[in-house]
Design a protein around this motif. Structure first.
Motif, PDB file in Angstrom:
ATOM      1  N   LEU A 164       8.931   8.784  -1.059  1.00 20.37           N
ATOM      2  CA  LEU A 164       7.835   8.656  -0.089  1.00 20.37           C
ATOM      3  C   LEU A 164       7.113   9.977   0.157  1.00 20.37           C
ATOM      4  O   LEU A 164       5.909   9.977   0.436  1.00 20.37           O
ATOM      5  N   ALA A 165       7.827  11.091   0.071  1.00 24.58           N
ATOM      6  CA  ALA A 165       7.234  12.399   0.398  1.00 24.58           C
ATOM      7  C   ALA A 165       6.057  12.687  -0.518  1.00 24.58           C
ATOM      8  O   ALA A 165       6.154  12.598  -1.741  1.00 24.58           O
ATOM      9  N   GLY A 166       4.920  13.029   0.120  1.00 22.17           N
ATOM     10  CA  GLY A 166       3.727  13.395  -0.632  1.00 22.17           C
ATOM     11  C   GLY A 166       2.873  12.220  -1.065  1.00 22.17           C
ATOM     12  O   GLY A 166       1.775  12.419  -1.594  1.00 22.17           O
ATOM     13  N   LYS A 167       3.347  10.973  -0.851  1.00 19.56           N
ATOM     14  CA  LYS A 167       2.572   9.808  -1.264  1.00 19.56           C
ATOM     15  C   LYS A 167       1.459   9.511  -0.257  1.00 19.56           C
ATOM     16  O   LYS A 167       1.559   9.825   0.933  1.00 19.56           O
ATOM     17  N   ILE A 195       1.946  11.232   3.353  1.00 16.00           N
ATOM     18  CA  ILE A 195       3.244  11.278   4.031  1.00 16.00           C
ATOM     19  C   ILE A 195       3.836  12.674   3.871  1.00 16.00           C
ATOM     20  O   ILE A 195       4.058  13.149   2.755  1.00 16.00           O
ATOM     21  N   LEU A 196       4.104  13.341   5.000  1.00 24.13           N
ATOM     22  CA  LEU A 196       4.690  14.682   4.989  1.00 24.13           C
ATOM     23  C   LEU A 196       6.210  14.626   5.034  1.00 24.13           C
ATOM     24  O   LEU A 196       6.888  15.362   4.322  1.00 24.13           O
ATOM     25  N   PHE A 197       6.742  13.768   5.880  1.00 22.93           N
ATOM     26  CA  PHE A 197       8.195  13.677   5.991  1.00 22.93           C
ATOM     27  C   PHE A 197       8.576  12.283   6.482  1.00 22.93           C
ATOM     28  O   PHE A 197       7.779  11.599   7.142  1.00 22.93           O
ATOM     29  N   VAL A 198       9.763  11.871   6.112  1.00 34.39           N
ATOM     30  CA  VAL A 198      10.329  10.583   6.533  1.00 34.39           C
ATOM     31  C   VAL A 198      11.812  10.808   6.770  1.00 34.39           C
ATOM     32  O   VAL A 198      12.500  11.374   5.913  1.00 34.39           O
TER      33      VAL A 198
END
Length: 588
Positions: A268-271, A250-253
């Motif tokens: 979430l970022a990076g997961k 995940i890059l961005f949310v």
């Protein structure tokens, strides 16, 4: 030289000034003390000795007078300090010896008194002289201390004025420079010329400003600025946006997607998306069409298209506090490296578009259509019953004109009944309440029901049905009413678009585990731009004369009916002239 060294030297200099003032004060105080001691020791004591000898001389009758005189004379002989005092003291000793020898005449006593007065006079003059010297020393001390004190005051005052400015001015200039940098004025420079920490700080600041200025005018700065704008747009969008890289990390949310997932953006970022999906049902649904290729470990979209749009997702949205409707769209991101011709996979963007307002309007429309269609069906049925009674010869014969009128009313009533039937079917489709009674049905039976229903229309246009039905076809799993309705719809469209004195091919054949029903006409067919839209709701293709007819709901309802029974519906390609529609149902 460092600031620490400069401050240390300044303090040492101030300490030196204090030492100089203290030293000079101590020096002149010592001189004054010496002058005072000299007066006390050298002269005042001699005056005291002379006074004692005067008293002893006046009391010669006292037996101890000569011994007192002798004692003070000896002390005087040991305290000779002034010029000429030695001679006078020697003369005094000689006269005293004569007095001791018994010569107590007035002349001897007069000589002794004269010598004592001379000693007294010498010491008094010495006291005056030495007092003048002490006064001069005090004046000199006052003058020098005033001069040196004034000089030290000026130096210290200069330090008080300059040292704070020396420290504050560079700090003030640095603060102003930082404000300019914060205002994106990267051309700002500090002008501090020194070799201490302030100079080093100014050089470092100028180097930083230069790098920022170069960065500001570089392509990277424009890219980063564009990224910030995109990030801002993502955050203010009402749709949920999730960005994945080629490894499904995940890059961005944005905030909407984070709210729907029930997980914070930072968490979430990076997961790795599948790891999140293991504990999050919504994430599992969102990435279910993206799988990992075992050969190169690059995620691939399971659908052949790069853009995937799924049916409605019903998700609880904590924002408004109710269940909302979203459509999921997966957009594949591809980039072409410099010097390469083939694009490579760069990631995916998942979009959750909020269609709740449209869904609510659509539900309201569906309920309205269902209500109106149901209410219209009763009066139309009454009209049909009244027409039946009018056409009954037992009531009375109708003339030709009356028969034409009743026939016209009957046709319009049939048309209204068909329209209301389609609207009610569409209401069932849109509300998801299609009622099916699936059972084994013979393909020949479905074809017979459909062809018999359109026999009158076919005879009016002199069209023939060309049936191709193998005798050994197995039964299909279908709702007889819904399946026959679809086939009737296909046949009525074929009749409407076929010219007079033509034919319509109706066939059924086995394809794998399904039976395919095909209706092919020999009319003008469909334009290429219409083929993609033919199953859309309310789309009406032009007829033979270019006019459109119908409600545009028949094929859309047919598609929903067949899909609800687990079948497929479509349009054969490369068919000319005319068009060939088909649907497939599973074998029982």
């Amino acid at each position: 030289m460092t600031i620490k060294s400069k401050i240390a030297l300044s303090l040492v200099f101030l300490f030196g000034i204090i030492l100089v003032l203290g030293g000079m004060s101590a020096y002149y105080l010592n001189r004054l003390s010496e002058d005072s001691q000299a007066i006390l020791k050298d002269n005042y004591i001699s005056l005291e000795f002379a006074s004692n000898m005067q008293k002893a001389l006046l009391s010669l009758k006292d037996p101890d007078a000569l011994s007192d005189f002798e004692e003070n004379l000896k002390k005087q002989e040991r305290n000779i300090t002034e010029l000429g005092e030695q001679t006078i003291t020697y003369t005094l000793r000689r006269e005293f010896n004569r007095l001791q020898a018994g010569s107590r005449d007035s002349l001897t006593i007069s000589h002794i008194q004269q010598n004592l007065l001379t000693i007294d006079d010498l010491n008094r003059q010495a006291i005056v002289r030495k007092s003048e010297t002490a006064r001069q020393t005090a004046d000199d001390a006052l003058l020098w201390l005033a001069f040196v004190g004034t000089l030290c005051f000026l130096v210290v005052f200069s330090f008080v004025i300059n040292i704070p400015s020396y420290i504050a001015n560079p700090v003030r200039e640095l603060t102003q420079g930082i404000r300019q940098i914060a205002s994106r004025n990267f051309e700002e420079r500090l002008h501090v010329r020194s070799n201490d920490e302030f100079g080093e700080l100014a050089r470092s600041f100028n180097s930083m400003a230069q790098k920022l200025d170069e960065y500001e005018h570089s392509n990277l700065a424009r890219v980063m600025f564009a990224k910030k704008r995109i990030d801002t747009l993502l955050q203010i969008m009402s749709d949920g946006i999730i960005g994945l890289d080629e490894k499904r990390r995940i890059l961005f949310v944005n905030s909407v997607a984070s709210r729907l997932l029930g997980v914070g953006e930072q968490q979430l970022a990076g997961k790795y998306a599948p790891d999140v999906a293991s504990t999050n049902d919504l994430m599992r649904t969102l990435i279910q069409d993206i799988m990992l290729d075992d050969t190169d470990e690059v995620p691939l979209v399971t659908n052949a298209r790069n853009n995937i749009t799924n049916p409605l997702l019903k998700i609880y949205d904590p924002g408004p506090g109710k269940e909302s409707y979203f459509t999921r769209q997966i957009q594949s991101v591809e980039v072409t490296p410099t010097g390469e011709q083939t694009p490579i996979q760069a990631g995916y963007v998942i979009v959750l578009q909020n269609v709740t307002p449209y869904k609510e309007l659509d539900l309201a429309k569906t309920n309205f259509i269902a209500t109106v269609s149901h209410e219209l069906k009763t009066p139309i049925s009454a009209i049909k019953m009244s027409l039946k009674l009018l056409q009954d010869t037992r009531i009375g014969a109708l003339n030709d004109e009356q028969q034409q009128l009743t026939a016209s009313v009957s046709d319009n009533a049939d048309r209204l009944l068909k329209i209301t039937g389609e609207l009610m079917n569409m209401a069932q489709v849109e509300s998801g309440q299609i009622q099916l009674q699936v059972q084994p049905v013979a393909p020949a039976e479905l074809v017979q029901i459909a062809t018999n229903a359109l026999r009158t229309q076919v005879e009016q246009k002199h069209i023939q049905f060309n049936l191709a039905l193998p005798t050994n076809l197995p039964s299909v799993k279908a709702d007889p009413d819904k399946a026959s309705w679809v086939l009737i719809n296909f046949l009525s469209n074929a009749v409407r678009h076929s010219p007079d004195d033509s034919r319509i091919d109706v066939s059924a054949q086995r394809i794998g585990s399904q039976i395919e029903f095909t209706v092919r006409d020999y009319g003008p067919g469909l334009r290429p731009e219409h083929r993609e839209k033919v199953f859309d709701r309310y789309f009406r293709a032009p007829g033979i004369n270019g006019q459109v007819s119908g409600t545009g709901l028949g094929l859309a309802i047919s598609k929903e009916f067949i899909q609800s029974m687990g079948g497929e519906v479509g349009l054969h390609d490369n068919v000319a002239p005319g068009a060939s529609f088909y649907f497939r149902l599973a074998i029982d």
